[in-house]
Scaffold this motif. Structure first.
Motif, PDB file in Angstrom:
ATOM      1  N   GLY A 114      46.024  39.348  44.350  1.00 36.20           N
ATOM      2  CA  GLY A 114      45.211  40.455  44.821  1.00 36.20           C
ATOM      3  C   GLY A 114      43.732  40.135  44.658  1.00 36.20           C
ATOM      4  O   GLY A 114      42.903  40.538  45.473  1.00 36.20           O
ATOM      5  N   TYR A 115      43.425  39.399  43.593  1.00 37.21           N
ATOM      6  CA  TYR A 115      42.038  39.001  43.352  1.00 37.21           C
ATOM      7  C   TYR A 115      41.498  38.199  44.542  1.00 37.21           C
ATOM      8  O   TYR A 115      40.428  38.482  45.092  1.00 37.21           O
ATOM      9  CB  TYR A 115      41.938  38.180  42.056  1.00 37.21           C
ATOM     10  CG  TYR A 115      40.513  38.016  41.570  1.00 37.21           C
ATOM     11  CD1 TYR A 115      40.020  38.797  40.543  1.00 37.21           C
ATOM     12  CD2 TYR A 115      39.656  37.092  42.175  1.00 37.21           C
ATOM     13  CE1 TYR A 115      38.704  38.666  40.116  1.00 37.21           C
ATOM     14  CE2 TYR A 115      38.348  36.960  41.763  1.00 37.21           C
ATOM     15  CZ  TYR A 115      37.876  37.742  40.732  1.00 37.21           C
ATOM     16  OH  TYR A 115      36.577  37.624  40.315  1.00 37.21           O
ATOM     17  N   ASN A 118      40.926  40.267  47.782  1.00 36.04           N
ATOM     18  CA  ASN A 118      39.651  41.001  47.803  1.00 36.04           C
ATOM     19  C   ASN A 118      38.468  40.060  47.979  1.00 36.04           C
ATOM     20  O   ASN A 118      37.601  40.267  48.826  1.00 36.04           O
ATOM     21  CB  ASN A 118      39.459  41.764  46.482  1.00 36.04           C
ATOM     22  CG  ASN A 118      40.113  43.137  46.507  1.00 36.04           C
ATOM     23  OD1 ASN A 118      40.329  43.717  47.568  1.00 36.04           O
ATOM     24  ND2 ASN A 118      40.440  43.641  45.335  1.00 36.04           N
ATOM     25  N   HIS A 141      36.542  47.101  41.330  1.00 39.94           N
ATOM     26  CA  HIS A 141      37.065  45.979  40.538  1.00 39.94           C
ATOM     27  C   HIS A 141      36.218  44.721  40.737  1.00 39.94           C
ATOM     28  O   HIS A 141      35.651  44.491  41.808  1.00 39.94           O
ATOM     29  CB  HIS A 141      38.503  45.709  41.000  1.00 39.94           C
ATOM     30  CG  HIS A 141      39.256  44.737  40.160  1.00 39.94           C
ATOM     31  ND1 HIS A 141      39.456  43.426  40.538  1.00 39.94           N
ATOM     32  CD2 HIS A 141      39.883  44.894  38.971  1.00 39.94           C
ATOM     33  CE1 HIS A 141      40.170  42.820  39.607  1.00 39.94           C
ATOM     34  NE2 HIS A 141      40.451  43.680  38.654  1.00 39.94           N
ATOM     35  N   SER A 143      36.956  41.774  41.455  1.00 44.38           N
ATOM     36  CA  SER A 143      37.316  40.929  42.614  1.00 44.38           C
ATOM     37  C   SER A 143      36.584  41.377  43.875  1.00 44.38           C
ATOM     38  O   SER A 143      36.218  40.544  44.720  1.00 44.38           O
ATOM     39  CB  SER A 143      38.826  40.957  42.842  1.00 44.38           C
ATOM     40  OG  SER A 143      39.311  42.289  42.927  1.00 44.38           O
ATOM     41  N   ASP A 213      41.295  49.295  48.325  1.00 48.81           N
ATOM     42  CA  ASP A 213      42.104  48.535  47.360  1.00 48.81           C
ATOM     43  C   ASP A 213      43.175  49.482  46.811  1.00 48.81           C
ATOM     44  O   ASP A 213      42.847  50.440  46.102  1.00 48.81           O
ATOM     45  CB  ASP A 213      41.172  48.020  46.252  1.00 48.81           C
ATOM     46  CG  ASP A 213      41.894  47.329  45.096  1.00 48.81           C
ATOM     47  OD1 ASP A 213      42.946  47.825  44.666  1.00 48.81           O
ATOM     48  OD2 ASP A 213      41.370  46.325  44.580  1.00 48.81           O
ATOM     49  N   VAL A 215      45.703  48.459  44.895  1.00 47.83           N
ATOM     50  CA  VAL A 215      46.413  47.658  43.897  1.00 47.83           C
ATOM     51  C   VAL A 215      47.175  48.513  42.875  1.00 47.83           C
ATOM     52  O   VAL A 215      48.297  48.190  42.499  1.00 47.83           O
ATOM     53  CB  VAL A 215      45.417  46.692  43.216  1.00 47.83           C
ATOM     54  CG1 VAL A 215      45.955  46.167  41.896  1.00 47.83           C
ATOM     55  CG2 VAL A 215      45.088  45.535  44.155  1.00 47.83           C
ATOM     56  N   HIS A 216      46.571  49.617  42.436  1.00 43.29           N
ATOM     57  CA  HIS A 216      47.240  50.461  41.430  1.00 43.29           C
ATOM     58  C   HIS A 216      47.991  51.615  42.058  1.00 43.29           C
ATOM     59  O   HIS A 216      48.315  52.592  41.385  1.00 43.29           O
ATOM     60  CB  HIS A 216      46.221  50.962  40.407  1.00 43.29           C
ATOM     61  CG  HIS A 216      45.693  49.840  39.581  1.00 43.29           C
ATOM     62  ND1 HIS A 216      46.396  49.286  38.538  1.00 43.29           N
ATOM     63  CD2 HIS A 216      44.563  49.116  39.702  1.00 43.29           C
ATOM     64  CE1 HIS A 216      45.704  48.288  38.036  1.00 43.29           C
ATOM     65  NE2 HIS A 216      44.581  48.153  38.721  1.00 43.29           N
ATOM     66  N   THR A 244      48.411  44.404  45.891  1.00 44.18           N
ATOM     67  CA  THR A 244      48.945  43.291  45.110  1.00 44.18           C
ATOM     68  C   THR A 244      50.465  43.330  45.107  1.00 44.18           C
ATOM     69  O   THR A 244      51.063  44.402  45.272  1.00 44.18           O
ATOM     70  CB  THR A 244      48.446  43.332  43.654  1.00 44.18           C
ATOM     71  OG1 THR A 244      48.901  42.162  42.969  1.00 44.18           O
ATOM     72  CG2 THR A 244      48.969  44.544  42.897  1.00 44.18           C
ATOM     73  N   LYS A 247      51.833  44.020  40.544  1.00 44.61           N
ATOM     74  CA  LYS A 247      51.890  45.180  39.659  1.00 44.61           C
ATOM     75  C   LYS A 247      53.195  45.935  39.964  1.00 44.61           C
ATOM     76  O   LYS A 247      54.256  45.449  39.592  1.00 44.61           O
ATOM     77  CB  LYS A 247      50.579  45.961  39.737  1.00 44.61           C
ATOM     78  CG  LYS A 247      49.462  45.086  39.101  1.00 44.61           C
ATOM     79  CD  LYS A 247      48.040  45.561  39.207  1.00 44.61           C
ATOM     80  CE  LYS A 247      47.096  44.490  38.616  1.00 44.61           C
ATOM     81  NZ  LYS A 247      45.681  44.780  38.795  1.00 44.61           N
ATOM     82  N   GLY A 253      51.039  37.824  43.832  1.00 43.07           N
ATOM     83  CA  GLY A 253      50.493  37.620  45.175  1.00 43.07           C
ATOM     84  C   GLY A 253      49.686  38.839  45.603  1.00 43.07           C
ATOM     85  O   GLY A 253      49.726  39.886  44.960  1.00 43.07           O
TER      86      GLY A 253
HETATM   87  C1  LIG Z   1      44.586  43.714  39.109  1.00 45.62           C
HETATM   88  C2  LIG Z   1      43.589  44.113  40.173  1.00 45.62           C
HETATM   89  C3  LIG Z   1      43.295  43.281  41.261  1.00 45.62           C
HETATM   90  C4  LIG Z   1      43.771  41.862  41.308  1.00 45.62           C
HETATM   91  O1  LIG Z   1      45.122  41.789  41.664  1.00 45.62           O
HETATM   92  P1  LIG Z   1      45.971  40.530  41.148  1.00 45.62           P
HETATM   93  O2  LIG Z   1      47.115  40.483  42.077  1.00 45.62           O
HETATM   94  O3  LIG Z   1      46.334  40.809  39.726  1.00 45.62           O
HETATM   95  O4  LIG Z   1      45.070  39.330  41.262  1.00 45.62           O
HETATM   96  C5  LIG Z   1      42.521  43.765  42.302  1.00 45.62           C
HETATM   97  N1  LIG Z   1      42.026  45.018  42.276  1.00 45.62           N
HETATM   98  C6  LIG Z   1      42.253  45.836  41.222  1.00 45.62           C
HETATM   99  C7  LIG Z   1      41.681  47.206  41.242  1.00 45.62           C
HETATM  100  C8  LIG Z   1      43.020  45.401  40.129  1.00 45.62           C
HETATM  101  O5  LIG Z   1      43.190  46.193  39.078  1.00 45.62           O
END
Ligand SMILES: *Cc1c(COP(=O)(O)O)cnc(C)c1O
Length: 403
Positions: A114-115, A118, A141, A143, A213, A215-216, A244, A247, A253
């Motif tokens: 995910g990093y 972004n 974040h 990233s 994003d 991701v969460h 992502t 998580k 990935g």
């Molecule tokens: C963890 C996170 C990422 C990065 O995702 P990864 O797949 O762990 O690299 C990107 N954005 C946010 C908000 C995150 O918390």
């Protein structure tokens, strides 16, 4: 220069400030989520993990493990190349199709994290779109921050979740200039959620693209589980959805989902996509199985929300200070780096409960916290033990109680 001394002194500074990072040495136990073995001081202890981002336990789910094992046997270990040079496996293609459908977009693109998704996407847009202005939420974040910094776009930072400030900043820029608004749906340190529809209103008013994003949120919100954009009915107003697979999906990935043209553009111009070997096929197979399962099982999301609400209610009743989270994350405030680390150490050593302390620079100094992430697999007995442990640690250390 004495290089070794330089490194040692910087580390000594971190220790003095109480924010030197010590990793818990864990061995996750497939089938016994959320417990893990913890190697410490020459012993091995069974601990209950209360701070994992494997939010739904999918990293140990049978459908995911079976899919990964089958893919390893069929395709072997590595992908064998970058996506362009022999590394595109059929599982990658299927997963990208699934991610596009899940997010109701024409196409999707996989990244190794995910990093990187972004960082590469925002940097590439900044470098390739002449005169681009990027409006970035103040709590985005790292990233996203790095991706924006590394590109050539002009950066504007709006106050966290403040659409009036966003509108004010956007009004100050040439109406004809290309623009993009970058934000998260769920902010995972405070547990708040962006006003997505209002952000889209402002972005549309100024002719800007939107970048969210998730991701969460991906796997956890919306009836099909793709995220808060789905839940709030704004998926069609988001230009780029990012997420992502590491998580709630439980593997590893990252991805973006967007129009066919935009996705093809990042595929063709994004260095972090082009120049890195593809994810192993078994990873793509596991993520695919996980997403297909999550789409069909909304009850796992309902149970997740119930667990988080129950824990928040019980901690509040016990006088433990929480930030007002509106999601599945339970941020317990300590407000001091040394005490936060001490509380975490005591929970681990005396109660075999693992909650990592969250310190600067992940959160601002003075807002150090224990970030608790209950999952659908944390049962009432585990929660009882957590409540007893936190209450005792709070009084032993004389930590602040809620007003
Ligand atoms: C963890 C996170 C990422 C990065 O995702 P990864 O797949 O762990 O690299 C990107 N954005 C946010 C908000 C995150 O918390």
């Amino acid at each position: 220069m004495d290089y070794e001394q330089f490194f040692a002194e910087r580390i000594a500074d971190l220790r003095r400030e109480g924010r030197y990072r010590v990793f818990a040495d864990l061995e996750r136990q497939a089938g016994a989520f959320p417990t893990a073995k913890n190697y410490r001081d020459g012993t091995v202890q069974d601990v209950t993990v209360w701070c994992s981002n494997d939010y739904l336990g999918m990293g140990q789910h049978k459908v995911v493990l079976d899919a990964m094992c089958e893919a390893v046997r069929r395709c072997g270990a590595g992908a064998g190349g970058t996506r362009n040079i022999s590394g595109t496996n059929h599982y990658h293609v299927l997963l990208e199709e699934e991610l596009a459908t899940w997010n109701r977009k024409e196409a999707a693109l996989l990244f190794n994290s995910g990093y990187v998704a972004n960082q590469t996407t925002l940097m590439t847009l900044g470098n390739q779109i002449p005169g681009l202005h990027i409006f970035s939420d103040a709590l985005n974040h790292n990233s996203m921050i790095e991706g924006i910094r590394q590109g050539k776009a002009t950066r504007h930072i709006f106050k966290h979740n403040d659409v009036r400030d966003l509108d004010r900043l956007m009004t100050s820029v040439d109406p004809e200039a290309p623009k993009l608004v970058a934000f998260e749906s769920v902010y995972s340190m405070d547990g708040d959620i962006a006003p997505l529809a209002q952000i889209c209103d402002v972005a549309e008013k100024h002719g800007a693209m939107t970048y969210c994003d998730e991701v969460h949120a991906c796997g956890m919100y919306g009836t099909a589980g793709s995220g808060v954009c789905e839940r709030d009915g704004v998926l069609d107003r988001i230009t780029i959805v990012q997420g992502t697979l590491a998580k709630a999906v439980g593997v590893v990935g990252g991805y973006i989902a967007a129009s066919r043209a935009l996705t093809d553009f990042i595929r063709s111009f994004g260095p972090g996509f082009i120049f890195s070997s593809a994810l192993p096929p078994a990873i793509a197979a596991g993520a695919l199985a996980s997403i297909r399962f999550l789409k069909e099982h909304n009850e796992i999301r309902e149970r997740h929300q119930e667990r988080a609400a129950t824990l928040k209610r019980r901690l509040t009743a016990a006088g433990i200070p929480l930030l007002p989270s509106v999601c599945h994350i339970v941020p317990v405030m300590v407000g001091d780096a040394v005490l936060c680390k001490q509380a975490s150490d005591d929970l681990l050593r005396s109660y075999n409960i693992y909650v990592q302390p969250i310190n600067y620079p992940t959160v601002p100094k003075g807002s150090e916290r224990l970030r608790i992430t209950p999952t659908p697999l944390h049962d009432d007995a585990m929660m009882d033990r957590l409540l007893v442990a936190i209450t005792e640690v709070w009084s032993q250390l004389g930590l602040q109680k809620a007003a």
